[in-house]
Write an enzyme that holds these catalytic residues in place. Sequence first.
Site, PDB file in Angstrom:
ATOM      1  N   GLY A   3      -4.004   9.481  17.015  1.00 58.55           N
ATOM      2  CA  GLY A   3      -3.380  10.332  16.009  1.00 58.55           C
ATOM      3  C   GLY A   3      -4.102  11.665  15.924  1.00 58.55           C
ATOM      4  CG  ASP A  37      -0.414   7.045   8.934  1.00 58.86           C
ATOM      5  OD1 ASP A  37      -0.116   5.928   8.488  1.00 58.86           O
ATOM      6  OD2 ASP A  37      -1.583   7.446   9.063  1.00 58.86           O
ATOM      7  NE  ARG A  54       7.354 -12.090 -12.389  1.00 55.76           N
ATOM      8  CZ  ARG A  54       6.677 -13.078 -11.830  1.00 55.76           C
ATOM      9  NH1 ARG A  54       6.587 -13.160 -10.526  1.00 55.76           N
ATOM     10  NH2 ARG A  54       6.084 -13.981 -12.586  1.00 55.76           N
ATOM     11  N   GLY A 112       0.629   5.094   5.183  1.00 58.96           N
ATOM     12  CA  GLY A 112       1.215   6.388   5.543  1.00 58.96           C
ATOM     13  C   GLY A 112       0.250   7.546   5.396  1.00 58.96           C
ATOM     14  CD  GLN A 146       2.446  -0.953   5.690  1.00 61.44           C
ATOM     15  OE1 GLN A 146       3.222  -0.049   5.432  1.00 61.44           O
ATOM     16  NE2 GLN A 146       1.292  -1.095   5.053  1.00 61.44           N
TER      17      GLN A 146
HETATM   18  O1  F6P Z   1      -3.638   6.033  10.022  1.00 59.04           O
HETATM   19  C1  F6P Z   1      -3.279   4.702   9.944  1.00 59.04           C
HETATM   20  C2  F6P Z   1      -3.706   4.094   8.636  1.00 59.04           C
HETATM   21  O2  F6P Z   1      -3.287   2.748   8.634  1.00 59.04           O
HETATM   22  C3  F6P Z   1      -3.207   4.805   7.393  1.00 59.04           C
HETATM   23  O3  F6P Z   1      -1.875   4.558   7.085  1.00 59.04           O
HETATM   24  C4  F6P Z   1      -4.170   4.302   6.354  1.00 59.04           C
HETATM   25  O4  F6P Z   1      -4.296   5.236   5.310  1.00 59.04           O
HETATM   26  C5  F6P Z   1      -5.463   4.164   7.124  1.00 59.04           C
HETATM   27  O5  F6P Z   1      -5.110   4.113   8.499  1.00 59.04           O
HETATM   28  C6  F6P Z   1      -6.273   2.921   6.789  1.00 59.04           C
HETATM   29  O6  F6P Z   1      -7.499   3.008   7.426  1.00 59.04           O
HETATM   30  P1  F6P Z   1      -8.499   1.785   7.676  1.00 59.04           P
HETATM   31  O7  F6P Z   1      -8.010   1.046   8.892  1.00 59.04           O
HETATM   32  O8  F6P Z   1      -9.807   2.444   7.908  1.00 59.04           O
HETATM   33  O9  F6P Z   1      -8.475   0.932   6.465  1.00 59.04           O
END
Ligand code: F6P
Length: 363
Positions: free
Chosen positions: A117, A142, A177, A185, A289
């Site tokens: 990225g 993201d 609820r 993201g 995700q």
């Molecule tokens: O960039 C991918 C991502 O999963 C983001 O969506 C999220 O904010 C971050 O990485 C989480 O990072 P880590 O794997 O360090 O918890």
Amino acid sequence: MKNGRRIAILTGGGDCPGINAVIRAVTKKAILQYGMEIIGIEDGYHGVIHNRYRKLEYKDVSGILTLGGTILGTSKTANPYRYAIKKGNKLEFKDMSKTAVRNMKKLDIECLVCIGGDGTLGIAHDLFRDGIPVIGLPKTIDNDLRGTDITFGFDSAVWIATEGIDRIHTTAQSHHRVMIVEVMGHHAGWIALHSGIAGGGDIILIPEIPYKVDVIAKKVKERSRKGKRFSIVVVAEGAKPKGGDIVIQRIVKESSDPIRLGGIGFVLGEQIEKRTGVETRTVVMGHLQRGGTPTPFDRVLATRLGTRGVDMIENKEFGYMVGVRGEALVKVPLKDVAKGPRIVPLDDPLIDAARSVDTCFGD
Ligand code: F6P
């Protein structure tokens, strides 16, 4: 080396579905079409600094198309230009870029293929400026990379998040609820927007549109009045209230981008419950995700990007990332990619489409 041609490949940043599909595409084409030797660098830029790598043969990438994660390992913290070194309880940062450049030159490679990225590709650009021939391939769930309409990993993440929202619907309905689904993201709302629409979220909250809790509560009450005794809120981890701030889950000091987001769903849950009297629960999709097998779309995209990348090496088009523009693949200067995240534009037609089907953005 059969014909004196050798390339190296590394994966940096967070893992995601489709990375192995790209490694496979690059490796197979480079071997089959150009007789190149492939060096797989381990754990992102850590491997560059510490000379951790192995040869990737055809057999090593056979059968990995559908495999999640990365067979090479990755790192979200290793940056040769600001390399974190732990000394006891203390953290020091050292410029190891000269070592990185020296190591890559010693490997006698035509090109270093960097899959990642904005962080990983920003470093790739710096290495390019320092004399290493590089190309970049756009990876992140993201979908926030400049210079490309889409990154691989995004479709899979949206699919997983949507699956989560679909499953939340039944419990929301049964228990009357408010169910909040927090998705990843980073500072962009792409995953929330797409999965929110796909999953029929009643309220979608993205970082690009700061929300007002009162507006959200009004929407929940209005739905109750109309006989819909449940509501689904899809919130991006980077969403924030108007005039307020993001919710930080942790600070990773070793990282060049130390803020890890997360927790907004719980903050919001309490506020909504208090204002509406409707019982509220929060589910955080989190790293789910990033796991599992890539969607067919991501497998195809990864194969297109990886194979085009090899053509760019053949044409000596270094310092570029392969990007997607509409149906076409384009080359994008890495310096343009590293200019910060691509967030959802406020005039994105999807926002309008969602509003037209009664989705509330909390504004
Ligand atoms: O960039 C991918 C991502 O999963 C983001 O969506 C999220 O904010 C971050 O990485 C989480 O990072 P880590 O794997 O360090 O918890």
